[in-house]
Motif scaffolding. Structure first.
Motif, PDB file in Angstrom:
ATOM      1  N   ALA A  50      17.450 -10.741 -28.580  1.00 22.91           N
ATOM      2  CA  ALA A  50      16.023 -10.727 -28.903  1.00 22.91           C
ATOM      3  C   ALA A  50      15.276 -11.700 -27.989  1.00 22.91           C
ATOM      4  O   ALA A  50      14.187 -11.382 -27.490  1.00 22.91           O
ATOM      5  CB  ALA A  50      15.794 -11.083 -30.364  1.00 22.91           C
ATOM      6  N   GLU A  51      15.857 -12.872 -27.739  1.00 20.77           N
ATOM      7  CA  GLU A  51      15.235 -13.843 -26.830  1.00 20.77           C
ATOM      8  C   GLU A  51      15.119 -13.266 -25.424  1.00 20.77           C
ATOM      9  O   GLU A  51      14.127 -13.479 -24.740  1.00 20.77           O
ATOM     10  CB  GLU A  51      16.044 -15.141 -26.810  1.00 20.77           C
ATOM     11  N   HIS A  52      16.136 -12.540 -24.986  1.00 22.80           N
ATOM     12  CA  HIS A  52      16.114 -11.934 -23.650  1.00 22.80           C
ATOM     13  C   HIS A  52      14.961 -10.935 -23.527  1.00 22.80           C
ATOM     14  O   HIS A  52      14.228 -10.954 -22.540  1.00 22.80           O
ATOM     15  CB  HIS A  52      17.459 -11.262 -23.372  1.00 22.80           C
ATOM     16  N   ILE A  53      14.807 -10.081 -24.513  1.00 25.11           N
ATOM     17  CA  ILE A  53      13.715  -9.091 -24.498  1.00 25.11           C
ATOM     18  C   ILE A  53      12.366  -9.791 -24.536  1.00 25.11           C
ATOM     19  O   ILE A  53      11.447  -9.437 -23.791  1.00 25.11           O
ATOM     20  CB  ILE A  53      13.855  -8.104 -25.683  1.00 25.11           C
ATOM     21  N   LEU A  54      12.233 -10.802 -25.383  1.00 33.02           N
ATOM     22  CA  LEU A  54      10.971 -11.532 -25.472  1.00 33.02           C
ATOM     23  C   LEU A  54      10.650 -12.245 -24.161  1.00 33.02           C
ATOM     24  O   LEU A  54       9.487 -12.303 -23.747  1.00 33.02           O
ATOM     25  CB  LEU A  54      11.024 -12.532 -26.625  1.00 33.02           C
ATOM     26  N   ARG A  55      11.664 -12.764 -23.488  1.00 36.26           N
ATOM     27  CA  ARG A  55      11.447 -13.419 -22.199  1.00 36.26           C
ATOM     28  C   ARG A  55      10.955 -12.408 -21.170  1.00 36.26           C
ATOM     29  O   ARG A  55      10.042 -12.683 -20.391  1.00 36.26           O
ATOM     30  CB  ARG A  55      12.735 -14.090 -21.719  1.00 36.26           C
ATOM     31  N   GLN A  56      11.537 -11.212 -21.168  1.00 39.98           N
ATOM     32  CA  GLN A  56      11.091 -10.171 -20.239  1.00 39.98           C
ATOM     33  C   GLN A  56       9.645  -9.777 -20.512  1.00 39.98           C
ATOM     34  O   GLN A  56       8.849  -9.613 -19.586  1.00 39.98           O
ATOM     35  CB  GLN A  56      11.989  -8.942 -20.340  1.00 39.98           C
ATOM     36  N   ILE A  57       9.293  -9.632 -21.778  1.00 42.52           N
ATOM     37  CA  ILE A  57       7.921  -9.284 -22.137  1.00 42.52           C
ATOM     38  C   ILE A  57       6.972 -10.404 -21.733  1.00 42.52           C
ATOM     39  O   ILE A  57       5.913 -10.160 -21.149  1.00 42.52           O
ATOM     40  CB  ILE A  57       7.806  -8.993 -23.652  1.00 42.52           C
ATOM     41  N   ALA A  58       7.334 -11.643 -22.029  1.00 44.51           N
ATOM     42  CA  ALA A  58       6.453 -12.781 -21.759  1.00 44.51           C
ATOM     43  C   ALA A  58       6.205 -12.961 -20.271  1.00 44.51           C
ATOM     44  O   ALA A  58       5.072 -13.263 -19.863  1.00 44.51           O
ATOM     45  CB  ALA A  58       7.056 -14.058 -22.352  1.00 44.51           C
ATOM     46  N   PHE A  59       7.225 -12.777 -19.437  1.00 45.41           N
ATOM     47  CA  PHE A  59       7.055 -12.989 -18.001  1.00 45.41           C
ATOM     48  C   PHE A  59       6.433 -11.799 -17.283  1.00 45.41           C
ATOM     49  O   PHE A  59       6.006 -11.926 -16.146  1.00 45.41           O
ATOM     50  CB  PHE A  59       8.391 -13.354 -17.346  1.00 45.41           C
ATOM     51  N   SER A  60       6.356 -10.649 -17.924  1.00 45.34           N
ATOM     52  CA  SER A  60       5.818  -9.469 -17.249  1.00 45.34           C
ATOM     53  C   SER A  60       4.400  -9.104 -17.687  1.00 45.34           C
ATOM     54  O   SER A  60       3.789  -8.230 -17.075  1.00 45.34           O
ATOM     55  CB  SER A  60       6.746  -8.267 -17.458  1.00 45.34           C
ATOM     56  N   THR A  61       3.881  -9.751 -18.731  1.00 46.56           N
ATOM     57  CA  THR A  61       2.538  -9.424 -19.216  1.00 46.56           C
ATOM     58  C   THR A  61       1.791 -10.710 -19.572  1.00 46.56           C
ATOM     59  O   THR A  61       2.339 -11.796 -19.503  1.00 46.56           O
ATOM     60  CB  THR A  61       2.592  -8.547 -20.482  1.00 46.56           C
ATOM     61  N   SER A  62       0.553 -10.530 -19.990  1.00 43.84           N
ATOM     62  CA  SER A  62      -0.198 -11.672 -20.511  1.00 43.84           C
ATOM     63  C   SER A  62       0.259 -11.955 -21.937  1.00 43.84           C
ATOM     64  O   SER A  62       0.931 -11.132 -22.563  1.00 43.84           O
ATOM     65  CB  SER A  62      -1.697 -11.367 -20.498  1.00 43.84           C
ATOM     66  N   CYS A  63      -0.120 -13.094 -22.458  1.00 45.16           N
ATOM     67  CA  CYS A  63       0.285 -13.448 -23.823  1.00 45.16           C
ATOM     68  C   CYS A  63      -0.357 -12.522 -24.854  1.00 45.16           C
ATOM     69  O   CYS A  63       0.257 -12.207 -25.868  1.00 45.16           O
ATOM     70  CB  CYS A  63      -0.048 -14.906 -24.112  1.00 45.16           C
ATOM     71  N   LEU A  64      -1.582 -12.090 -24.595  1.00 40.32           N
ATOM     72  CA  LEU A  64      -2.243 -11.155 -25.524  1.00 40.32           C
ATOM     73  C   LEU A  64      -1.522  -9.812 -25.536  1.00 40.32           C
ATOM     74  O   LEU A  64      -1.281  -9.239 -26.603  1.00 40.32           O
ATOM     75  CB  LEU A  64      -3.708 -10.971 -25.132  1.00 40.32           C
ATOM     76  N   ALA A  65      -1.168  -9.310 -24.349  1.00 41.19           N
ATOM     77  CA  ALA A  65      -0.439  -8.039 -24.275  1.00 41.19           C
ATOM     78  C   ALA A  65       0.958  -8.192 -24.872  1.00 41.19           C
ATOM     79  O   ALA A  65       1.451  -7.283 -25.547  1.00 41.19           O
ATOM     80  CB  ALA A  65      -0.357  -7.569 -22.833  1.00 41.19           C
ATOM     81  N   ALA A  66       1.601  -9.333 -24.637  1.00 36.94           N
ATOM     82  CA  ALA A  66       2.940  -9.576 -25.186  1.00 36.94           C
ATOM     83  C   ALA A  66       2.913  -9.553 -26.706  1.00 36.94           C
ATOM     84  O   ALA A  66       3.832  -9.027 -27.342  1.00 36.94           O
ATOM     85  CB  ALA A  66       3.476 -10.914 -24.679  1.00 36.94           C
ATOM     86  N   GLU A  67       1.861 -10.133 -27.299  1.00 36.19           N
ATOM     87  CA  GLU A  67       1.727 -10.118 -28.757  1.00 36.19           C
ATOM     88  C   GLU A  67       1.637  -8.687 -29.274  1.00 36.19           C
ATOM     89  O   GLU A  67       2.296  -8.319 -30.251  1.00 36.19           O
ATOM     90  CB  GLU A  67       0.489 -10.910 -29.167  1.00 36.19           C
ATOM     91  N   LYS A  68       0.866  -7.843 -28.590  1.00 36.12           N
ATOM     92  CA  LYS A  68       0.715  -6.443 -29.016  1.00 36.12           C
ATOM     93  C   LYS A  68       2.021  -5.665 -28.845  1.00 36.12           C
ATOM     94  O   LYS A  68       2.392  -4.863 -29.702  1.00 36.12           O
ATOM     95  CB  LYS A  68      -0.414  -5.782 -28.237  1.00 36.12           C
ATOM     96  N   ILE A  69       2.709  -5.902 -27.749  1.00 32.57           N
ATOM     97  CA  ILE A  69       3.993  -5.224 -27.519  1.00 32.57           C
ATOM     98  C   ILE A  69       5.000  -5.650 -28.578  1.00 32.57           C
ATOM     99  O   ILE A  69       5.726  -4.821 -29.136  1.00 32.57           O
ATOM    100  CB  ILE A  69       4.519  -5.518 -26.102  1.00 32.57           C
ATOM    101  N   ALA A  70       5.055  -6.937 -28.861  1.00 35.19           N
ATOM    102  CA  ALA A  70       5.990  -7.432 -29.877  1.00 35.19           C
ATOM    103  C   ALA A  70       5.693  -6.817 -31.242  1.00 35.19           C
ATOM    104  O   ALA A  70       6.619  -6.444 -31.975  1.00 35.19           O
ATOM    105  CB  ALA A  70       5.922  -8.950 -29.949  1.00 35.19           C
ATOM    106  N   GLN A  71       4.427  -6.704 -31.589  1.00 39.10           N
ATOM    107  CA  GLN A  71       4.070  -6.083 -32.867  1.00 39.10           C
ATOM    108  C   GLN A  71       4.445  -4.608 -32.876  1.00 39.10           C
ATOM    109  O   GLN A  71       4.873  -4.089 -33.902  1.00 39.10           O
ATOM    110  CB  GLN A  71       2.584  -6.265 -33.145  1.00 39.10           C
ATOM    111  N   ALA A  72       4.315  -3.933 -31.730  1.00 42.44           N
ATOM    112  CA  ALA A  72       4.666  -2.508 -31.652  1.00 42.44           C
ATOM    113  C   ALA A  72       6.155  -2.283 -31.857  1.00 42.44           C
ATOM    114  O   ALA A  72       6.558  -1.244 -32.383  1.00 42.44           O
ATOM    115  CB  ALA A  72       4.217  -1.931 -30.313  1.00 42.44           C
ATOM    116  N   ILE A  73       6.977  -3.263 -31.456  1.00 43.18           N
ATOM    117  CA  ILE A  73       8.429  -3.114 -31.656  1.00 43.18           C
ATOM    118  C   ILE A  73       8.905  -3.912 -32.875  1.00 43.18           C
ATOM    119  O   ILE A  73      10.085  -4.228 -32.995  1.00 43.18           O
ATOM    120  CB  ILE A  73       9.225  -3.492 -30.387  1.00 43.18           C
ATOM    121  N   HIS A  74       7.981  -4.247 -33.749  1.00 47.78           N
ATOM    122  CA  HIS A  74       8.271  -4.881 -35.042  1.00 47.78           C
ATOM    123  C   HIS A  74       8.848  -6.286 -34.928  1.00 47.78           C
ATOM    124  O   HIS A  74       9.673  -6.701 -35.750  1.00 47.78           O
ATOM    125  CB  HIS A  74       9.187  -4.001 -35.895  1.00 47.78           C
TER     126      HIS A  74
END
Length: 104
Positions: A50-74
């Motif tokens: 889970a940390e690995h996926i979150l790190r990929q999301i965080a480094f590839s998008t903005s924090c606002l977009a990362a929050e939305k992506i994280a919510q989309a994948i629960h």
């Protein structure tokens, strides 16, 4: 509770009960020993995958977009989490670079 990646669009939280051992020997430097798992960092609230996926999301998008992506994948996380997560990751990278520079 330990957060893991969702399964079939359902959030996953693991309740982990680990064993503890106590050392009564006065010369022992560690008094309490706990069971360790290779899929979970010590004192972590999320699995390594889970940390690995979150790190990929965080480094590839903005924090606002990362929050939305994280919510989309629960994975219910706020943008402030991603800011802290990025700062911790950058600090670890800098520390590793300093170690490499010293040994070079």
């Amino acid at each position: 509770m330990i957060q893991d990646l969702p399964i079939a669009d359902r959030p996953v939280r693991l309740l982990l009960i680990s064993r503890k051992w106590f050392c009564d020997d006065p010369s022992c430097s560690l008094k309490v020993f706990t069971e360790r798992y290779d899929w979970l960092a010590p004192h972590s609230r999320r699995t390594l995958r889970a940390e690995h996926i979150l790190r990929q999301i965080a480094f590839s998008t903005s924090c606002l977009a990362a929050e939305k992506i994280a919510q989309a994948i629960h994975l219910l996380l706020l943008k402030s989490f991603f800011l802290r997560f990025l700062m911790k990751s950058i600090a670890k990278i800098r520390l590793n670079l300093q170690k490499i520079a010293i040994f070079y």
